[in-house]
Scaffold this active site. Sequence first.
Site, PDB file in Angstrom:
ATOM      1  N   TYR A  94     -12.549  -1.737  -4.165  1.00 31.08           N
ATOM      2  CA  TYR A  94     -13.216  -2.422  -2.474  1.00 31.08           C
ATOM      3  C   TYR A  94     -14.259  -2.314  -3.104  1.00 31.08           C
ATOM      4  CZ  TYR A  94      -8.925  -1.803   0.093  1.00 31.08           C
ATOM      5  OH  TYR A  94      -7.530  -2.240  -0.339  1.00 31.08           O
ATOM      6  N   HIS A 130      -2.424  -5.256   1.708  1.00 36.21           N
ATOM      7  CA  HIS A 130      -3.564  -6.189   1.587  1.00 36.21           C
ATOM      8  C   HIS A 130      -3.243  -7.043   0.799  1.00 36.21           C
ATOM      9  CE1 HIS A 130      -7.489  -6.594  -0.612  1.00 36.21           C
ATOM     10  NE2 HIS A 130      -6.915  -7.670  -0.669  1.00 36.21           N
ATOM     11  N   GLU A 181      -9.148 -10.984  -7.561  1.00 33.74           N
ATOM     12  CA  GLU A 181      -8.712  -9.508  -7.455  1.00 33.74           C
ATOM     13  C   GLU A 181      -7.309  -9.557  -8.798  1.00 33.74           C
ATOM     14  OE1 GLU A 181      -7.306  -9.406  -3.492  1.00 33.74           O
ATOM     15  OE2 GLU A 181      -9.801  -8.752  -2.982  1.00 33.74           O
ATOM     16  N   ASN A 215      -2.083   0.752   6.714  1.00 33.75           N
ATOM     17  CA  ASN A 215      -1.473  -0.620   7.335  1.00 33.75           C
ATOM     18  C   ASN A 215       0.053  -1.616   6.267  1.00 33.75           C
ATOM     19  OD1 ASN A 215      -3.740  -1.895   6.258  1.00 33.75           O
ATOM     20  ND2 ASN A 215      -4.427  -3.271   7.726  1.00 33.75           N
ATOM     21  N   LYS A 219       0.390  -0.899  -0.161  1.00 31.08           N
ATOM     22  CA  LYS A 219       0.220   0.160  -0.206  1.00 31.08           C
ATOM     23  C   LYS A 219       0.876   1.199   0.558  1.00 31.08           C
ATOM     24  CE  LYS A 219      -3.883  -1.990   2.274  1.00 31.08           C
ATOM     25  NZ  LYS A 219      -4.876  -1.770   3.351  1.00 31.08           N
TER      26      LYS A 219
HETATM   27  P1  RTP Z   1      -7.078  -5.690   3.357  1.00 32.91           P
HETATM   28  O1  RTP Z   1      -8.528  -6.347   2.992  1.00 32.91           O
HETATM   29  O2  RTP Z   1      -6.326  -5.142   3.045  1.00 32.91           O
HETATM   30  O3  RTP Z   1      -6.011  -6.888   3.294  1.00 32.91           O
HETATM   31  O4  RTP Z   1      -7.162  -6.124   4.990  1.00 32.91           O
HETATM   32  P2  RTP Z   1      -8.696  -6.744   5.388  1.00 32.91           P
HETATM   33  O5  RTP Z   1      -8.813  -8.015   5.169  1.00 32.91           O
HETATM   34  O6  RTP Z   1      -7.430  -7.048   7.228  1.00 32.91           O
HETATM   35  O7  RTP Z   1      -9.058  -5.725   6.245  1.00 32.91           O
HETATM   36  P3  RTP Z   1     -10.583  -4.605   5.995  1.00 32.91           P
HETATM   37  O8  RTP Z   1     -11.632  -5.391   7.358  1.00 32.91           O
HETATM   38  O9  RTP Z   1     -11.218  -6.252   4.641  1.00 32.91           O
HETATM   39  O10 RTP Z   1     -11.033  -3.997   5.461  1.00 32.91           O
HETATM   40  C1  RTP Z   1      -9.277  -3.136   4.597  1.00 32.91           C
HETATM   41  C2  RTP Z   1      -8.892  -1.842   4.620  1.00 32.91           C
HETATM   42  O11 RTP Z   1      -9.633  -1.220   4.984  1.00 32.91           O
HETATM   43  C3  RTP Z   1      -8.645  -0.195   5.638  1.00 32.91           C
HETATM   44  N1  RTP Z   1      -9.847  -0.139   7.025  1.00 32.91           N
HETATM   45  N2  RTP Z   1     -10.079   1.685   7.454  1.00 32.91           N
HETATM   46  N3  RTP Z   1     -10.379   2.767   9.990  1.00 32.91           N
HETATM   47  C4  RTP Z   1     -11.184   1.856   9.570  1.00 32.91           C
HETATM   48  O12 RTP Z   1     -11.756   1.527  10.701  1.00 32.91           O
HETATM   49  C5  RTP Z   1     -11.005   0.083   8.516  1.00 32.91           C
HETATM   50  N4  RTP Z   1     -10.764  -0.548   8.730  1.00 32.91           N
HETATM   51  C6  RTP Z   1     -10.250  -0.970   8.060  1.00 32.91           C
HETATM   52  C7  RTP Z   1      -7.518  -0.977   6.065  1.00 32.91           C
HETATM   53  O13 RTP Z   1      -6.491  -0.509   5.614  1.00 32.91           O
HETATM   54  C8  RTP Z   1      -7.713  -2.279   5.381  1.00 32.91           C
HETATM   55  O14 RTP Z   1      -7.038  -3.064   5.773  1.00 32.91           O
HETATM   56 MG    MG Z   2     -10.335  -7.363   3.562  1.00 30.35          MG
END
Ligand code: RTP
Ligand code: MG
Length: 140
Positions: A51, A117, A128, A114, A11
């Site tokens: 997204y 992804h 994807e 973070n 990212k």
């Molecule tokens: P990713 O999809 O990026 O691999 O991460 P993940 O599954 O761990 O997290 P996900 O719930 O799918 O959320 C996608 C991305 O959105 C951002 N995020 N921001 N501000 C917030 O509360 C929040 N929560 C999630 C993060 O960049 C997350 O990786």
């Molecule tokens: Mg995710």
Amino acid sequence: MAATRTFSIIKPDATRRNLTGAVTKMLEDAGLRVVASKRIQMSREQAEGFYDVHRERPFFGELVDFMISGPVVVQVLEGENAVKANRDVMGATNPADADEGTIRKTYAESIEANSVHGSDSEENAANEIKFFFNDDELVG
Ligand code: RTP
Ligand code: MG
């Protein structure tokens, strides 16, 4: 067990800090092989499309703004149980909750910035990968 594939994004917070190599090294050390990789600047339309599942979430707008704030490196990773191997080395979404030795514990700045992804299922991985790569760009 046969090798499978997953999709990864390094990212903008990580590319900005010149961590492409460092993050890729952690992926490789976790047993994953980079079979496709390119550095791109995502358009707003691309980030919104990628997204789409998060469109109704409160953080959607900020997430899209962040993902287009600088270049990203999109990668296809191959290895045994690739989706899980990648999720394991990434660590929890919020770096405060991530285990020692994970990419997010080591490098992430916040729950949003973070660093990586990773696809969360083989079905999503296939979709994807198709979103960013043509078949002839994958070299196993
Ligand atoms: P990713 O999809 O990026 O691999 O991460 P993940 O599954 O761990 O997290 P996900 O719930 O799918 O959320 C996608 C991305 O959105 C951002 N995020 N921001 N501000 C917030 O509360 C929040 N929560 C999630 C993060 O960049 C997350 O990786
Ligand atoms: Mg995710």
